[in-house]
Design a protein around this motif. Structure first.
Motif, PDB file in Angstrom:
ATOM      1  N   PRO A 218       0.826  -1.214   0.000  1.00 49.47           N
ATOM      2  CA  PRO A 218       0.000   0.000   0.000  1.00 49.47           C
ATOM      3  C   PRO A 218       0.856   1.258   0.000  1.00 49.47           C
ATOM      4  CG  PRO A 218      -0.895  -1.611   1.514  1.00 49.47           C
ATOM      5  CD  PRO A 218       0.417  -2.159   1.042  1.00 49.47           C
ATOM      6  N   PRO A 219       0.586   2.202  -0.895  1.00 48.62           N
ATOM      7  CA  PRO A 219       1.476   3.359  -1.064  1.00 48.62           C
ATOM      8  C   PRO A 219       1.560   4.271   0.149  1.00 48.62           C
ATOM      9  CG  PRO A 219      -0.531   3.596  -2.364  1.00 48.62           C
ATOM     10  CD  PRO A 219      -0.522   2.193  -1.870  1.00 48.62           C
ATOM     11  N   ALA A 220       0.542   4.293   0.988  1.00 48.22           N
ATOM     12  CA  ALA A 220       0.547   5.212   2.125  1.00 48.22           C
ATOM     13  C   ALA A 220       1.132   4.597   3.393  1.00 48.22           C
ATOM     14  CB  ALA A 220      -0.884   5.688   2.398  1.00 48.22           C
ATOM     15  N   SER A 221       1.587   3.360   3.335  1.00 47.70           N
ATOM     16  CA  SER A 221       2.074   2.687   4.540  1.00 47.70           C
ATOM     17  C   SER A 221       3.334   3.364   5.080  1.00 47.70           C
ATOM     18  CB  SER A 221       2.382   1.220   4.238  1.00 47.70           C
ATOM     19  OG  SER A 221       1.217   0.533   3.840  1.00 47.70           O
ATOM     20  N   GLN A 222       3.348   3.590   6.392  1.00 50.58           N
ATOM     21  CA  GLN A 222       4.490   4.184   7.079  1.00 50.58           C
ATOM     22  C   GLN A 222       4.887   3.270   8.233  1.00 50.58           C
ATOM     23  OE1 GLN A 222       5.924   7.759   6.772  1.00 50.58           O
ATOM     24  NE2 GLN A 222       5.319   7.130   4.715  1.00 50.58           N
ATOM     25  N   TYR A 223       6.179   3.299   8.589  1.00 51.89           N
ATOM     26  CA  TYR A 223       6.705   2.337   9.556  1.00 51.89           C
ATOM     27  C   TYR A 223       7.620   3.020  10.558  1.00 51.89           C
ATOM     28  CZ  TYR A 223       5.053  -0.668   5.822  1.00 51.89           C
ATOM     29  OH  TYR A 223       4.262  -1.280   4.865  1.00 51.89           O
ATOM     30  N   ASP A 224       7.650   2.471  11.790  1.00 52.50           N
ATOM     31  CA  ASP A 224       8.591   2.987  12.778  1.00 52.50           C
ATOM     32  C   ASP A 224       9.837   2.114  12.895  1.00 52.50           C
ATOM     33  OD1 ASP A 224       7.090   0.955  13.980  1.00 52.50           O
ATOM     34  OD2 ASP A 224       7.300   1.801  15.982  1.00 52.50           O
ATOM     35  N   VAL A 225       9.862   0.966  12.181  1.00 50.75           N
ATOM     36  CA  VAL A 225      11.058   0.139  12.044  1.00 50.75           C
ATOM     37  C   VAL A 225      11.108  -0.373  10.610  1.00 50.75           C
ATOM     38  CG1 VAL A 225      12.267  -1.961  12.757  1.00 50.75           C
ATOM     39  CG2 VAL A 225      11.038  -0.600  14.466  1.00 50.75           C
ATOM     40  N   VAL A 226      12.258  -0.191   9.952  1.00 50.35           N
ATOM     41  CA  VAL A 226      12.459  -0.684   8.585  1.00 50.35           C
ATOM     42  C   VAL A 226      13.766  -1.466   8.546  1.00 50.35           C
ATOM     43  CG1 VAL A 226      12.845  -0.068   6.165  1.00 50.35           C
ATOM     44  CG2 VAL A 226      11.195   1.233   7.529  1.00 50.35           C
ATOM     45  N   PHE A 252      16.098   2.280  11.360  1.00 53.19           N
ATOM     46  CA  PHE A 252      16.316   1.872   9.974  1.00 53.19           C
ATOM     47  C   PHE A 252      17.606   1.068   9.911  1.00 53.19           C
ATOM     48  CE2 PHE A 252      17.020   2.307   5.463  1.00 53.19           C
ATOM     49  CZ  PHE A 252      15.774   2.579   4.903  1.00 53.19           C
ATOM     50  N   ALA A 253      17.578  -0.096   9.271  1.00 47.68           N
ATOM     51  CA  ALA A 253      18.774  -0.922   9.130  1.00 47.68           C
ATOM     52  C   ALA A 253      18.834  -1.538   7.750  1.00 47.68           C
ATOM     53  CB  ALA A 253      18.809  -2.016  10.201  1.00 47.68           C
ATOM     54  N   LEU A 254      20.017  -1.535   7.173  1.00 48.25           N
ATOM     55  CA  LEU A 254      20.268  -2.122   5.859  1.00 48.25           C
ATOM     56  C   LEU A 254      21.451  -3.078   5.965  1.00 48.25           C
ATOM     57  CD1 LEU A 254      20.136   1.119   3.651  1.00 48.25           C
ATOM     58  CD2 LEU A 254      18.273  -0.500   4.052  1.00 48.25           C
ATOM     59  N   SER A 288      22.923   1.141  10.313  1.00 47.67           N
ATOM     60  CA  SER A 288      21.715   1.427  11.068  1.00 47.67           C
ATOM     61  C   SER A 288      21.706   2.887  11.507  1.00 47.67           C
ATOM     62  CB  SER A 288      21.592   0.512  12.288  1.00 47.67           C
ATOM     63  OG  SER A 288      22.661   0.719  13.196  1.00 47.67           O
ATOM     64  N   GLY A 289      20.511   3.430  11.617  1.00 45.22           N
ATOM     65  CA  GLY A 289      20.368   4.815  12.015  1.00 45.22           C
ATOM     66  C   GLY A 289      18.914   5.176  12.241  1.00 45.22           C
ATOM     67  N   ILE A 290      18.648   6.482  12.240  1.00 46.21           N
ATOM     68  CA  ILE A 290      17.328   7.011  12.549  1.00 46.21           C
ATOM     69  C   ILE A 290      16.854   7.868  11.390  1.00 46.21           C
ATOM     70  CG2 ILE A 290      15.974   8.419  14.145  1.00 46.21           C
ATOM     71  CD1 ILE A 290      16.986   5.802  15.333  1.00 46.21           C
TER      72      ILE A 290
END
Length: 293
Positions: A218-226, A252-254, A288-290
Motif C-alpha cells: 500500500p502506497p501510504a504505509s508508514q513504519y517505525d522500524v524498517v 532503519f537498518a540495511l 543502522s540509524g534514525i
C-alpha cells in the motif's frame, strides 16, 4: 541407490548450454559453485550469478557411464582441452534430513532464539521462532542475516515493521516474536512470500503479518522500524522507495552490503536516514540509524 556426483570446472564460460546438456542426460540435480572464493550473496533481480571461476556440480544415477558424461561435456562446451571433471560415488542419503539434523538453535543479543523446527528452544520463555532452511534465503546462518537479527533483538520492538526482501520471513517473524505489533513483509520472489506465510503460520504469527509483492505494498504505509537485507546495488536502487516509508524517528537498518560498498549505500539514503552505526562481520556490513524529519 547410489549416485554419481560430477564436478566440472567451467571457469567463465556460459553455463547454460552445459546445464541443458546435463539435464538431457538425466541429471537429478544441478548447482553452481564458486571455485575462487568470490563473495556473491544474491544477484540483482533477473541477473545470472556468475563467479570468476565457476564450477558446475551435477548428480546422476550411479549407472550413468563416466565416458558418456565426458562426451556430453565436450559437446556442450566445445572446449579444448576438456574442462576439468571430477567423479565421486555417493551412497544414498536423505540429504535434507541430515543437513537439518546438524543445525542447532542460535541465540542473538542474548534474548532471541532461532531454532530448527524439530528442536527445543534452550530457553522456553525467551523470544523464539522455529524454521528450517528452505527455498527462500534466510535462516540466521549468513552473517548479514545474523547482523539484522542482532539489531532487531537489541532495540525496542516497533509498532509497525517493514521487512523488505523478506526471503524466508526470518526477520519479520523475529520482529514479531520480540513484540512488534505488525509486520509487512515484501519480496519480489513468489516462493519467498509463500515461505514467509508458511513459516508465520507454523509459528502462530499469521494474524500479525501481511506479505506483498513490491508493487502491491500500500502506497501510504508508514513504519517505525524498517529493515532490508538484500544486496547493495538493489538497496541503492530502492532508496527513493524505502526512504519515504519511514516515520520521523523510525529505526532503519540495511544489510547485504560488503564493507567497501557501505559508503555508497549510506549516500543513497542520506536524504532520509542519519546512519550512525556500521557493524561488520566476515566482510559484510550493517548500516543502522534514525530517519529524519
Amino acid at each position: 541407490m547410489e549416485w554419481l556426483q560430477v564436478c566440472i570446472q567451467l571457469g567463465r564460460s556460459d553455463p547454460e548450454p552445459l546445464v541443458a546438456a546435463l539435464e538431457n542426460l538425466g541429471a537429478a540435480a544441478i548447482e553452481y559453485r564458486d571455485a575462487a572464493d568470490q563473495a556473491i550473496l544474491e544477484p540483482a533481480p533477473g541477473d545470472m550469478p556468475l563467479w570468476r571461476e565457476l564450477r558446475v556440480q551435477a548428480l546422476f544415477p550411479a549407472n550413468v557411464p563416466e565416458d558418456l558424461v565426458r562426451l556430453t561435456v565436450a559437446a556442450a562446451t566445445g572446449a579444448s582441452p576438456l574442462p576439468g571433471i571430477e567423479f565421486t560415488r555417493l551412497p544414498e542419503r536423505d540429504w535434507v534430513r541430515d543437513f537439518n539434523a546438524s543445525l542447532e538453535p542460535m541465540c542473538f543479543a542474548d534474548r532471541l532464539w532461532i531454532c530448527p523446527t524439530q528442536s527445543d528452544c534452550p530457553e522456553p520463555d525467551a523470544a523464539s521462532i522455529f524454521l528450517d532452511p528452505g527455498l527462500a534465503f534466510g535462516s540466521g546462518h549468513h552473517p548479514t542475516t545474523a547482523l539484522c537479527l542482532e539489531w532487531l533483538a537489541g532495540r525496542e520492538a516497533g509498532r509497525r515493521v517493514l521487512d523488505y526482501g523478506c526471503g524466508s520471513g526470518v526477520l519479520a517473524l523475529a520482529a514479531l516474536a520480540l513484540g512488534a505489533g505488525r509486520v509487512d513483509a515484501v519480496d519480489n520472489d513468489p516462493q519467498a512470500l509463500i515461505a514467509t506465510q508458511d513459516n508465520a503460520a507454523a509459528n502462530g504469527l499469521a494474524d500479525r503479518i501481511a506479505v506483498y509483492a513490491p508493487d502491491d505494498l500500500p502506497p501510504a504505509s508508514q513504519y517505525d522500524v524498517v529493515v532490508a537485507n538484500i544486496v547493495s546495488g538493489v538497496l541503492i536502487d530502492l532508496a527513493a522507495a524505502l526512504g519515504p516509508r519511514c516515520e520521523s524517528g523510525a529505526a532503519f537498518a540495511l544489510s547485504g552490503i560488503l564493507i567497501d560498498q557501505a559508503d555508497e549505500v549510506r549516500t543513497a539514503y542520506s536524504r532520509w536516514v542519519r546512519f550512525d552505526v556500521v557493524q561488520e562481520r566476515h566482510g559484510w556490513a550493517l548500516l543502522s540509524g534514525i530517519a529524519g524529519d
